[in-house]
Structure formats: structure tokens, C-alpha cells
Motif scaffolding. Structure first.
Motif, PDB file in Angstrom:
ATOM      1  N   UNK A 212    -107.114 -91.597   6.397  1.00 59.36           N
ATOM      2  CA  UNK A 212    -106.418 -91.091   5.215  1.00 59.36           C
ATOM      3  C   UNK A 212    -105.450 -92.084   4.582  1.00 59.36           C
ATOM      4  N   UNK A 213    -104.711 -92.812   5.389  1.00 61.30           N
ATOM      5  CA  UNK A 213    -103.604 -93.605   4.866  1.00 61.30           C
ATOM      6  C   UNK A 213    -104.021 -94.605   3.805  1.00 61.30           C
ATOM      7  N   UNK A 214    -105.206 -95.184   3.943  1.00 61.19           N
ATOM      8  CA  UNK A 214    -105.602 -96.258   3.018  1.00 61.19           C
ATOM      9  C   UNK A 214    -106.697 -95.838   2.043  1.00 61.19           C
ATOM     10  N   UNK A 215    -106.970 -94.543   1.944  1.00 58.81           N
ATOM     11  CA  UNK A 215    -108.127 -94.113   1.157  1.00 58.81           C
ATOM     12  C   UNK A 215    -108.059 -94.543  -0.298  1.00 58.81           C
ATOM     13  N   UNK A 216    -106.887 -94.485  -0.895  1.00 61.06           N
ATOM     14  CA  UNK A 216    -106.765 -94.803  -2.314  1.00 61.06           C
ATOM     15  C   UNK A 216    -106.460 -96.262  -2.574  1.00 61.06           C
ATOM     16  N   UNK A 260    -102.723 -80.281   2.057  1.00 58.51           N
ATOM     17  CA  UNK A 260    -102.605 -81.692   2.429  1.00 58.51           C
ATOM     18  C   UNK A 260    -103.997 -82.315   2.373  1.00 58.51           C
ATOM     19  N   UNK A 261    -104.351 -82.836   1.214  1.00 57.69           N
ATOM     20  CA  UNK A 261    -105.686 -83.414   1.068  1.00 57.69           C
ATOM     21  C   UNK A 261    -105.880 -84.620   1.970  1.00 57.69           C
ATOM     22  N   UNK A 262    -104.822 -85.364   2.222  1.00 58.61           N
ATOM     23  CA  UNK A 262    -104.944 -86.539   3.084  1.00 58.61           C
ATOM     24  C   UNK A 262    -105.421 -86.148   4.474  1.00 58.61           C
ATOM     25  N   UNK A 263    -105.015 -84.974   4.949  1.00 54.93           N
ATOM     26  CA  UNK A 263    -105.408 -84.538   6.285  1.00 54.93           C
ATOM     27  C   UNK A 263    -106.913 -84.307   6.381  1.00 54.93           C
ATOM     28  N   UNK A 266    -108.877 -87.251   7.875  1.00 55.40           N
ATOM     29  CA  UNK A 266    -108.612 -87.680   9.245  1.00 55.40           C
ATOM     30  C   UNK A 266    -109.633 -87.061  10.199  1.00 55.40           C
ATOM     31  N   UNK A 267    -110.051 -87.799  11.237  1.00 50.06           N
ATOM     32  CA  UNK A 267    -110.917 -87.223  12.267  1.00 50.06           C
ATOM     33  C   UNK A 267    -110.077 -86.452  13.278  1.00 50.06           C
ATOM     34  N   UNK A 268    -110.685 -85.735  14.197  1.00 53.66           N
ATOM     35  CA  UNK A 268    -109.911 -85.035  15.221  1.00 53.66           C
ATOM     36  C   UNK A 268    -109.055 -85.996  16.038  1.00 53.66           C
ATOM     37  N   UNK A 269    -107.865 -85.550  16.384  1.00 54.75           N
ATOM     38  CA  UNK A 269    -106.978 -86.368  17.206  1.00 54.75           C
ATOM     39  C   UNK A 269    -107.557 -86.597  18.586  1.00 54.75           C
TER      40      UNK A 269
END
Length: 291
Positions: A212-216, A260-263, A266-269
Motif C-alpha cells: 500500500x505505501x508506495x502504490x501511488x 481505508x483504501x490503502x489497507x 495489503x496482504x495478510x499480516x
């Protein structure tokens, strides 16, 4: 995070769909927080792709486009014959013939890939499923025994452990199959990412974005292209007679309405670092499956 969301139900049909909207042909649902379009039906993939490119070209903000087919394969040791990420899209663009009337040679290409793969592994190639008329020495109507090649990606196995029934991307035909959509769909992804008006904006998740952090990638006009599995979205409340249309609307709205679209990216923790690496760099993952 995303100003615009587009959800697409793709198709691998070999002929145009009927004039009257029907299942098993492309459906597109696009929308933003303030303007959610009715789902659109497209008789051919070329018409659907033209519409997707038109929507993306007209939009100047961030966009997430989700397509309902696998973006990768189980991670066998078969070298460069099936590359990953954008390389796989390029392979299908170069080797698959897909005409404007949807006639395509996906079964012939699958046989060629099986032939090449069988030279590197013990046993036949992994692709299977086709009409009897398309069966050949290197493509069977039935699933072959390929013990060195996994049947499912990690994400598919993860969903199946939860009671869902995603199909193997090696399966090209029959009920629930998605393998043929991978061929025709990744060719379309290549064409989106190479379009002159869009190329500089496009990133394929998670291969080119990380999680998620670098998607954009710091852009305010990024286009993130992701794999979706519309079955996971509750479509029954959507008022439309055709299931495919209900599913893309439900998937689009699920993403738009997420707090929270960023979430969702993310894959499962619970995945190990090695598993996250495999998903990001080889097999892909499905948007929103993070538990």
C-alpha cells in the motif's frame, strides 16, 4: 486514496456477445464518490478496452482499475518461459492473436507454452482444458499430472482454505475457469500500460507498486491496475438482472466505500517475508484479501 474506481468483469469469448446485454461478456462499472455510473455491457473485448482507455484518459486524478483474472501463475521453476508482472503482459501481447471480433488463438498458444515448459520440467506442461477440436499433443482436455508445478497460487490456496473456490490459472475451459481470461486480459493490461496517454501513469499492483505505501508513487494522477475477485463482494442488494453487472458494481462500491483504501492493498499480516516476496514479485495477489 483513489478518486476514481473501475471494476471490470473480463471475458475470453471467441465471438461477439449478443446485442441484448448478457453474462459471460465484459462488464464495466466506473465511479467516484460523487458519481457512480451504471454498469456498461460490451459485446467484445476490443469495445471494452476502448471504453476503459477512454475513461482513464478523461480522468486526471488517481484511479484504481480492478480486473477479474489472475495476474500471475504459481511460482514454478520454469525460468523465463512465463515471466512475471509486466513481462507476462508483454508475452501475451506479443504471442496471442486476439481479433476485434474476439476470435483468438489462446488454445494454440497454450499448447506452444506447454511444449516449451515440458522441455524444462518433469512431465507435461501445466495448461489444460479445451474443446476436443483444440486438443493436441501438448494440450489436453483433462488436467495433466505435473507434480513439479503447483496447481494454485498462494492467494488461491488462501481463499480455498476459507471456503471460496477460485480456479487454477492453468485451467483454460469449463465451469468457473479463469485461465483463458488471463491470456486475453493480460494482453489488454499491456495495451493499457503502453497507451501513449496512459503509460507514464500506470503501475501494476503489487509487482510495480510494492504494497500500500508506495502504490501511488507520489503522483496525483496515478493509475493502479490490480487483480480483483468480485465473488467476494456482496452483490445481491444491487438492482440489476445480470449477475456479472451486479458483481462489478458491488466490487466498485466496496472499494469506494472503504474507510481505508490503502489497507485493501495489503496482504495478510500472517504471510512470512518470503511469502510476501513471492506474491509481490511472482504470483500476484487479490485486492482486499488481507485477513
Amino acid at each position: 486514496m483513489f478518486d476514481l474506481v473501475i471494476a471490470v468483469d473480463w471475458s475470453a469469448a471467441s465471438s461477439p456477445g449478443p446485442v441484448k446485454p448478457s453474462e459471460q461478456r465484459p462488464w464495466i462499472a466506473a465511479g467516484s464518490q460523487g458519481d457512480r455510473d451504471e454498469p456498461s455491457y460490451h459485446r467484445t473485448r476490443s469495445d471494452a478496452l476502448a471504453r476503459i482507455i477512454e475513461i482513464l484518459s478523461d480522468h486526471r486524478g488517481t484511479c484504481l482499475i480492478g480486473l477479474d483474472f489472475a495476474f500471475g501463475y504459481p511460482n514454478p521453476e520454469i525460468g523465463p518461459l512465463l515471466p512475471t508482472g509486466r513481462g507476462l503482459c508483454s508475452l501475451f501481447d506479443a504471442r496471442l492473436t486476439d481479433q476485434p471480433n474476439d476470435h483468438n488463438d489462446r488454445f494454440e498458444l497454450a499448447a506452444e507454452l506447454n511444449r516449451d515448459i515440458s522441455e524444462r520440467v518433469s512431465g507435461p506442461g501445466p495448461f489444460w482444458g479445451c474443446p476436443a477440436a483444440n486438443a493436441s499433443e501438448f494440450l489436453s482436455t483433462k488436467k495433466p499430472e505435473t507434480p513439479s508445478i503447483p496447481e494454485y497460487r498462494m492467494i488461491d490456496a488462501h481463499l480455498r482454505s476459507r471456503g471460496e473456490r477460485p480456479q487454477s490459472p492453468w485451467k483454460l475451459a469449463y465451469a468457473g475457469s479463469v485461465g483463458s481470461q488471463v491470456f486475453t486480459g493480460l494482453k489488454a493490461v499491456h495495451q493499457i500500460t503502453q497507451h501513449p496517454a496512459l503509460a507514464h501513469r500506470c503501475k501494476i499492483w503489487p509487482f510495480e507498486t510494492g504494497w500500500a505505501a508506495a502504490a501511488l508513487a507520489g503522483r496525483n494522477d496515478s493509475i493502479v491496475i490490480a487483480e480483483i475477485y468480485p465473488t467476494l463482494a456482496e452483490h445481491r442488494p444491487v438492482d440489476h438482472p445480470i449477475k456479472d453487472a451486479r458483481q462489478v458494481v458491488a466490487q466498485r462500491d466496496l472499494i469506494l466505500d472503504a474507510t481505508n483504501q490503502a489497507a485493501l492493498l495489503e496482504p495478510p499480516a500472517s504471510l512470512t517475508d518470503a511469502e510476501r516476496h513471492t506474491a509481490q514479485h511472482h504470483e500476484g495477489w487479490i485486492l482486499g484479501v488481507n485477513d
